[in-house]
Design a protein around this motif. Sequence first.
Motif, PDB file in Angstrom:
ATOM      1  N   GLY A 105       0.802  -1.217   0.000  1.00 54.99           N
ATOM      2  CA  GLY A 105       0.000   0.000   0.000  1.00 54.99           C
ATOM      3  C   GLY A 105       0.833   1.264   0.000  1.00 54.99           C
ATOM      4  N   LEU A 106       2.109   1.160   0.397  1.00 53.51           N
ATOM      5  CA  LEU A 106       2.980   2.334   0.459  1.00 53.51           C
ATOM      6  C   LEU A 106       3.794   2.526  -0.817  1.00 53.51           C
ATOM      7  CD1 LEU A 106       4.326   1.864   4.104  1.00 53.51           C
ATOM      8  CD2 LEU A 106       2.509   3.401   3.341  1.00 53.51           C
ATOM      9  N   LEU A 107       3.866   1.500  -1.655  1.00 50.95           N
ATOM     10  CA  LEU A 107       4.666   1.575  -2.872  1.00 50.95           C
ATOM     11  C   LEU A 107       3.970   2.399  -3.947  1.00 50.95           C
ATOM     12  CD1 LEU A 107       5.827  -2.149  -3.280  1.00 50.95           C
ATOM     13  CD2 LEU A 107       7.270  -0.209  -2.628  1.00 50.95           C
ATOM     14  N   ASP A 108       4.762   3.079  -4.775  1.00 48.93           N
ATOM     15  CA  ASP A 108       4.211   3.626  -6.012  1.00 48.93           C
ATOM     16  C   ASP A 108       3.788   2.451  -6.877  1.00 48.93           C
ATOM     17  OD1 ASP A 108       4.692   6.253  -5.277  1.00 48.93           O
ATOM     18  OD2 ASP A 108       6.677   6.299  -6.212  1.00 48.93           O
ATOM     19  N   ASP A 109       2.754   2.645  -7.678  1.00 56.25           N
ATOM     20  CA  ASP A 109       2.202   1.519  -8.424  1.00 56.25           C
ATOM     21  C   ASP A 109       3.241   0.847  -9.306  1.00 56.25           C
ATOM     22  OD1 ASP A 109      -0.601   0.261  -9.095  1.00 56.25           O
ATOM     23  OD2 ASP A 109       0.455   0.459 -11.004  1.00 56.25           O
ATOM     24  N   GLU A 110       4.084   1.624  -9.960  1.00 58.92           N
ATOM     25  CA  GLU A 110       5.056   1.044 -10.882  1.00 58.92           C
ATOM     26  C   GLU A 110       6.147   0.245 -10.171  1.00 58.92           C
ATOM     27  OE1 GLU A 110       6.177   5.455 -10.280  1.00 58.92           O
ATOM     28  OE2 GLU A 110       4.362   4.246 -10.532  1.00 58.92           O
ATOM     29  N   ASP A 111       6.240   0.408  -8.850  1.00 55.76           N
ATOM     30  CA  ASP A 111       7.252  -0.328  -8.087  1.00 55.76           C
ATOM     31  C   ASP A 111       6.722  -1.657  -7.538  1.00 55.76           C
ATOM     32  OD1 ASP A 111       9.179   1.630  -8.488  1.00 55.76           O
ATOM     33  OD2 ASP A 111       8.529   2.781  -6.739  1.00 55.76           O
ATOM     34  N   ILE A 112       5.454  -1.937  -7.754  1.00 50.52           N
ATOM     35  CA  ILE A 112       4.882  -3.201  -7.294  1.00 50.52           C
ATOM     36  C   ILE A 112       5.280  -4.314  -8.253  1.00 50.52           C
ATOM     37  CG2 ILE A 112       2.749  -4.480  -6.853  1.00 50.52           C
ATOM     38  CD1 ILE A 112       1.434  -1.832  -6.090  1.00 50.52           C
ATOM     39  N   GLU A 113       5.873  -5.363  -7.726  1.00 52.80           N
ATOM     40  CA  GLU A 113       6.216  -6.547  -8.515  1.00 52.80           C
ATOM     41  C   GLU A 113       5.053  -7.519  -8.375  1.00 52.80           C
ATOM     42  OE1 GLU A 113       9.567  -9.087  -7.238  1.00 52.80           O
ATOM     43  OE2 GLU A 113      10.507  -8.494  -9.140  1.00 52.80           O
ATOM     44  N   LEU A 114       4.295  -7.682  -9.446  1.00 56.04           N
ATOM     45  CA  LEU A 114       2.995  -8.342  -9.357  1.00 56.04           C
ATOM     46  C   LEU A 114       3.050  -9.739  -8.761  1.00 56.04           C
ATOM     47  CD1 LEU A 114       1.007  -7.431 -12.598  1.00 56.04           C
ATOM     48  CD2 LEU A 114       0.326  -7.015 -10.231  1.00 56.04           C
ATOM     49  N   ASP A 115       3.944 -10.597  -9.252  1.00 49.68           N
ATOM     50  CA  ASP A 115       3.908 -11.989  -8.796  1.00 49.68           C
ATOM     51  C   ASP A 115       4.344 -12.148  -7.347  1.00 49.68           C
ATOM     52  OD1 ASP A 115       6.530 -11.383  -9.448  1.00 49.68           O
ATOM     53  OD2 ASP A 115       6.851 -13.144 -10.721  1.00 49.68           O
ATOM     54  N   SER A 116       5.380 -11.411  -6.936  1.00 51.06           N
ATOM     55  CA  SER A 116       5.811 -11.525  -5.545  1.00 51.06           C
ATOM     56  C   SER A 116       4.803 -10.875  -4.602  1.00 51.06           C
ATOM     57  CB  SER A 116       7.205 -10.912  -5.356  1.00 51.06           C
ATOM     58  OG  SER A 116       7.224  -9.545  -5.710  1.00 51.06           O
ATOM     59  N   ALA A 117       4.118  -9.816  -5.055  1.00 51.57           N
ATOM     60  CA  ALA A 117       3.065  -9.206  -4.238  1.00 51.57           C
ATOM     61  C   ALA A 117       1.895 -10.167  -4.075  1.00 51.57           C
ATOM     62  CB  ALA A 117       2.598  -7.900  -4.863  1.00 51.57           C
ATOM     63  N   ALA A 118       1.528 -10.854  -5.150  1.00 54.52           N
ATOM     64  CA  ALA A 118       0.454 -11.852  -5.063  1.00 54.52           C
ATOM     65  C   ALA A 118       0.852 -12.984  -4.129  1.00 54.52           C
ATOM     66  CB  ALA A 118       0.139 -12.406  -6.454  1.00 54.52           C
ATOM     67  N   LEU A 119       2.120 -13.316  -4.121  1.00 55.86           N
ATOM     68  CA  LEU A 119       2.620 -14.345  -3.210  1.00 55.86           C
ATOM     69  C   LEU A 119       2.520 -13.885  -1.755  1.00 55.86           C
ATOM     70  CD1 LEU A 119       3.858 -17.191  -3.400  1.00 55.86           C
ATOM     71  CD2 LEU A 119       6.113 -16.107  -3.458  1.00 55.86           C
ATOM     72  N   ALA A 120       2.813 -12.608  -1.508  1.00 53.32           N
ATOM     73  CA  ALA A 120       2.682 -12.062  -0.155  1.00 53.32           C
ATOM     74  C   ALA A 120       1.232 -12.116   0.313  1.00 53.32           C
ATOM     75  CB  ALA A 120       3.204 -10.629  -0.114  1.00 53.32           C
ATOM     76  N   LEU A 121       0.299 -11.780  -0.571  1.00 47.42           N
ATOM     77  CA  LEU A 121      -1.117 -11.885  -0.225  1.00 47.42           C
ATOM     78  C   LEU A 121      -1.494 -13.329   0.090  1.00 47.42           C
ATOM     79  CD1 LEU A 121      -2.600  -9.530  -2.977  1.00 47.42           C
ATOM     80  CD2 LEU A 121      -2.654  -9.110  -0.506  1.00 47.42           C
ATOM     81  N   SER A 122      -0.995 -14.245  -0.694  1.00 50.95           N
ATOM     82  CA  SER A 122      -1.275 -15.670  -0.488  1.00 50.95           C
ATOM     83  C   SER A 122      -0.748 -16.162   0.847  1.00 50.95           C
ATOM     84  CB  SER A 122      -0.665 -16.471  -1.641  1.00 50.95           C
ATOM     85  OG  SER A 122      -0.818 -17.856  -1.450  1.00 50.95           O
ATOM     86  N   SER A 123       0.402 -15.621   1.267  1.00 46.74           N
ATOM     87  CA  SER A 123       1.027 -16.099   2.510  1.00 46.74           C
ATOM     88  C   SER A 123       0.141 -15.899   3.730  1.00 46.74           C
ATOM     89  CB  SER A 123       2.370 -15.389   2.721  1.00 46.74           C
ATOM     90  OG  SER A 123       2.189 -14.029   3.090  1.00 46.74           O
ATOM     91  N   LEU A 124      -0.817 -14.960   3.632  1.00 48.15           N
ATOM     92  CA  LEU A 124      -1.723 -14.717   4.754  1.00 48.15           C
ATOM     93  C   LEU A 124      -2.622 -15.920   5.037  1.00 48.15           C
ATOM     94  CD1 LEU A 124      -2.659 -11.067   3.793  1.00 48.15           C
ATOM     95  CD2 LEU A 124      -1.304 -11.755   5.783  1.00 48.15           C
ATOM     96  N   ASP A 125      -2.795 -16.785   4.047  1.00 47.74           N
ATOM     97  CA  ASP A 125      -3.600 -17.994   4.231  1.00 47.74           C
ATOM     98  C   ASP A 125      -2.741 -19.231   4.477  1.00 47.74           C
ATOM     99  OD1 ASP A 125      -6.110 -16.733   3.851  1.00 47.74           O
ATOM    100  OD2 ASP A 125      -5.746 -16.704   1.683  1.00 47.74           O
ATOM    101  N   HIS A 126      -1.433 -19.019   4.640  1.00 42.81           N
ATOM    102  CA  HIS A 126      -0.509 -20.148   4.841  1.00 42.81           C
ATOM    103  C   HIS A 126       0.486 -19.761   5.924  1.00 42.81           C
ATOM    104  CE1 HIS A 126      -1.894 -22.177   1.113  1.00 42.81           C
ATOM    105  NE2 HIS A 126      -2.045 -20.950   0.673  1.00 42.81           N
ATOM    106  N   GLU A 127      -0.028 -19.576   7.126  1.00 40.80           N
ATOM    107  CA  GLU A 127       0.814 -19.124   8.235  1.00 40.80           C
ATOM    108  C   GLU A 127       1.990 -20.084   8.453  1.00 40.80           C
ATOM    109  OE1 GLU A 127       0.448 -17.971  12.991  1.00 40.80           O
ATOM    110  OE2 GLU A 127      -1.346 -18.419  11.805  1.00 40.80           O
ATOM    111  N   GLY A 128       3.177 -19.518   8.526  1.00 36.55           N
ATOM    112  CA  GLY A 128       4.368 -20.316   8.767  1.00 36.55           C
ATOM    113  C   GLY A 128       4.977 -20.923   7.517  1.00 36.55           C
TER     114      GLY A 128
END
Length: 277
Positions: free
Chosen positions: A12-35
């Motif tokens: 949410g703090l990054l400029d849009d062009e600095d978002i790396e789509l696949d790794s960001a999607a992976l970070a979102l996914s990690s919320l459902d896979h604790e640990g």
Amino acid sequence: MTSLPETIGYIGLLDDEDIELDSAALALSSLDHEGQDLEPYLEQLRQISAAVEAACKQRVATDLASGEGQGTLLAEVIGEQLGFVGDRDSYDAPINADMIRVLDRRRGLPVSLSILYVAAARRMGWRADALNTPSHMLVSIGPQEAPALIDPFNGGRLVRPEQLLALLEQVSGAGGWPSETHVAPMSNRMTLVRLLLNQASRAEQAGDALRARALYERMTVMAPDHDAGWWELARLQLVHREVDKARASLGAMLEVTRDIERRAHIHAALARLTTGD
């Protein structure tokens, strides 16, 4: 336990062009896979890019100067060689929008697979964007003056203008050529919002309002300026009688909304909460 803001708040703090789509999607996914250790999945993303780069070295440069050439190579590597395709057998399964599970199974929705294609293309220095095509996301790739459209869900195959028209007519039933809105590039943040919306809508369809509420909360952390996310979060907070939280969400929405009609709706909703109607 890592908090939600600590896990994805940086997006949410990054400029849009600095978002790396696949790794960001992976970070979102990690919320459902604790640990879950994310390093093997980050390595898999690196391997996808390495495979694309290796294939490029075997091509004549002129073959990759066009969008069609770039799209064809991505299809051969990601779709054929690595086997990432759309899940037709269990299309609505939540795992198809969960990047960890997408990487595990090499199956996904149009939006999750499009994220992989766009990220890999950009690492090659190619222009690539997820498109705002309704229901079935496509990817634009290649020079701005002559991009090609590809369909990651169908192995990255090229999409001709007449096929795009047929897709849009199937979705909307409307005739005529596609509008600019239908084929407009999506920002990185809005592409991730669409990924979360896919999950949230499926959660609600399954009667899991708690899960949907959690997904909209993620949306507001990752895309705080997306006012619709705040509205949906407030709606589900009210379902669970969390009036103070709903009021706070509507207040946050008011901070980022400039549309006069939307602001009137927010003020009306806040007034109803205050009076208890």
